[in-house]
Design an enzyme around this catalytic site. Structure first.
Site, PDB file in Angstrom:
ATOM      1  N   PRO A   8       0.861  -1.236   0.072  1.00 59.96           N
ATOM      2  CA  PRO A   8      -0.026   0.038  -0.068  1.00 59.96           C
ATOM      3  C   PRO A   8       0.823   1.293   0.046  1.00 59.96           C
ATOM      4  O   PRO A   8       1.622   1.286   0.580  1.00 59.96           O
ATOM      5  CB  PRO A   8      -0.914  -0.202   1.296  1.00 59.96           C
ATOM      6  N   ASN A   9       0.383   2.124  -0.755  1.00 61.07           N
ATOM      7  CA  ASN A   9       0.878   3.526  -0.868  1.00 61.07           C
ATOM      8  C   ASN A   9       2.244   3.614  -1.604  1.00 61.07           C
ATOM      9  O   ASN A   9       2.738   4.893  -1.969  1.00 61.07           O
ATOM     10  CB  ASN A   9       1.037   4.168   0.597  1.00 61.07           C
ATOM     11  N   ARG A  16       4.910  11.220  -2.007  1.00 63.06           N
ATOM     12  CA  ARG A  16       4.694  10.910  -0.594  1.00 63.06           C
ATOM     13  C   ARG A  16       5.940  10.879   0.237  1.00 63.06           C
ATOM     14  O   ARG A  16       6.721  10.236   0.107  1.00 63.06           O
ATOM     15  CB  ARG A  16       3.966   9.664  -0.595  1.00 63.06           C
ATOM     16  N   TYR A  21      11.146   8.388   1.680  1.00 61.55           N
ATOM     17  CA  TYR A  21      10.997   7.544   0.421  1.00 61.55           C
ATOM     18  C   TYR A  21      11.847   7.986  -0.765  1.00 61.55           C
ATOM     19  O   TYR A  21      11.960   7.147  -1.702  1.00 61.55           O
ATOM     20  CB  TYR A  21       9.639   7.296   0.194  1.00 61.55           C
ATOM     21  N   ASN A  73       7.490  -5.725  -0.665  1.00 59.45           N
ATOM     22  CA  ASN A  73       7.629  -4.462   0.186  1.00 59.45           C
ATOM     23  C   ASN A  73       6.218  -4.354   0.606  1.00 59.45           C
ATOM     24  O   ASN A  73       5.310  -3.890  -0.113  1.00 59.45           O
ATOM     25  CB  ASN A  73       8.191  -3.133  -0.416  1.00 59.45           C
ATOM     26  N   ALA A  76       2.929  -0.709   4.993  1.00 59.56           N
ATOM     27  CA  ALA A  76       2.391  -0.598   6.445  1.00 59.56           C
ATOM     28  C   ALA A  76       1.761  -2.182   6.648  1.00 59.56           C
ATOM     29  O   ALA A  76       1.584  -2.286   7.867  1.00 59.56           O
ATOM     30  CB  ALA A  76       1.229   0.348   6.478  1.00 59.56           C
ATOM     31  N   HIS A  79       3.585  -4.563   9.519  1.00 64.96           N
ATOM     32  CA  HIS A  79       3.513  -4.313  11.082  1.00 64.96           C
ATOM     33  C   HIS A  79       2.392  -5.141  11.832  1.00 64.96           C
ATOM     34  O   HIS A  79       2.361  -5.233  12.877  1.00 64.96           O
ATOM     35  CB  HIS A  79       3.690  -2.942  11.357  1.00 64.96           C
ATOM     36  N   ASP A  86       0.827 -15.291   6.854  1.00 63.56           N
ATOM     37  CA  ASP A  86       0.646 -16.494   6.588  1.00 63.56           C
ATOM     38  C   ASP A  86       0.633 -17.214   5.108  1.00 63.56           C
ATOM     39  O   ASP A  86       1.117 -18.324   4.891  1.00 63.56           O
ATOM     40  CB  ASP A  86      -0.978 -17.007   7.446  1.00 63.56           C
ATOM     41  N   GLU A  97      12.054  -9.673   2.206  1.00 68.94           N
ATOM     42  CA  GLU A  97      11.385  -8.389   2.728  1.00 68.94           C
ATOM     43  C   GLU A  97      12.175  -7.370   2.197  1.00 68.94           C
ATOM     44  O   GLU A  97      13.311  -7.205   2.748  1.00 68.94           O
ATOM     45  CB  GLU A  97      11.012  -8.406   3.981  1.00 68.94           C
ATOM     46  N   HIS A  99      12.229  -2.748   2.459  1.00 76.72           N
ATOM     47  CA  HIS A  99      11.885  -1.342   2.930  1.00 76.72           C
ATOM     48  C   HIS A  99      12.628  -0.423   2.274  1.00 76.72           C
ATOM     49  O   HIS A  99      14.020  -0.462   2.417  1.00 76.72           O
ATOM     50  CB  HIS A  99      11.643  -1.437   4.283  1.00 76.72           C
ATOM     51  N   ARG A 106      12.778   4.589  12.698  1.00 78.83           N
ATOM     52  CA  ARG A 106      11.458   5.601  12.692  1.00 78.83           C
ATOM     53  C   ARG A 106      10.591   5.384  13.755  1.00 78.83           C
ATOM     54  O   ARG A 106      11.174   4.905  14.778  1.00 78.83           O
ATOM     55  CB  ARG A 106      10.744   5.135  11.271  1.00 78.83           C
ATOM     56  N   ARG A 110       6.688   0.995  13.886  1.00 78.18           N
ATOM     57  CA  ARG A 110       7.286   0.592  12.807  1.00 78.18           C
ATOM     58  C   ARG A 110       8.586  -0.598  12.754  1.00 78.18           C
ATOM     59  O   ARG A 110       8.904  -1.184  12.058  1.00 78.18           O
ATOM     60  CB  ARG A 110       8.097   1.323  11.654  1.00 78.18           C
TER      61      ARG A 110
END
Length: 144
Positions: A8-9, A16, A21, A73, A76, A79, A86, A97, A99, A106, A110
């Protein structure tokens, strides 16, 4: 094939919170990833979704398609999404993973990743290069 999943985002990259980022758009990051993958003879499929279920459905593609590894990635969802965790735990291929920012520098909320216990590793804090580092790590696991 390698599957890259942006959560998301991430479609808002470049506009943003550029202090965390950066100014590079998701399209530019994807173009760089695809170029690097092609240079080493690897096919890549990239998706971005703001929807948890769509991310899970794409993870489940592993059961029906020739996907050798995943770079994810989760944004959010990192977290708190036990459902994504799963889905990743249910598959037996290398997963990295990613980021863009260093999540441990941060906000405290997070600092916890529910995803990291079920993946091979986590790369965070190197901006867009985090994805290239993940690709390199993933290829080393696939081609061993």
């Amino acid at each position: 094939m390698i599957l890259v999943i942006h959560g998301p985002n991430l479609n808002l990259l470049g506009v943003r919170e550029v202090e965390f980022y950066g100014k590079r758009s998701l399209d530019r990051i994807n173009d760089t990833l695809i170029s690097k993958a092609r240079s080493v003879g690897v096919n890549m499929d990239i998706i971005q979704s703001n929807h948890e279920g769509e991310i899970i459905d794409n993870i489940h593609r592993v059961f029906n398609e020739d996907i050798e590894g995943i770079i994810i990635n989760p944004g959010a969802f990192t977290h708190y999404s036990i459902a994504i965790r799963d889905a990743l735990a249910a598959i037996d291929i290398p997963i990295i993973e990613v980021h863009l920012s260093n999540i441990y520098k941060r906000e405290k909320f997070r600092h916890k990743s529910v995803i990291s216990p079920v993946v091979q590793g986590q790369i965070a804090g190197f901006g867009p290069d985090s994805y290239l580092l993940a690709l390199e790590a993933l290829l080393r696991r696939i081609r061993v």
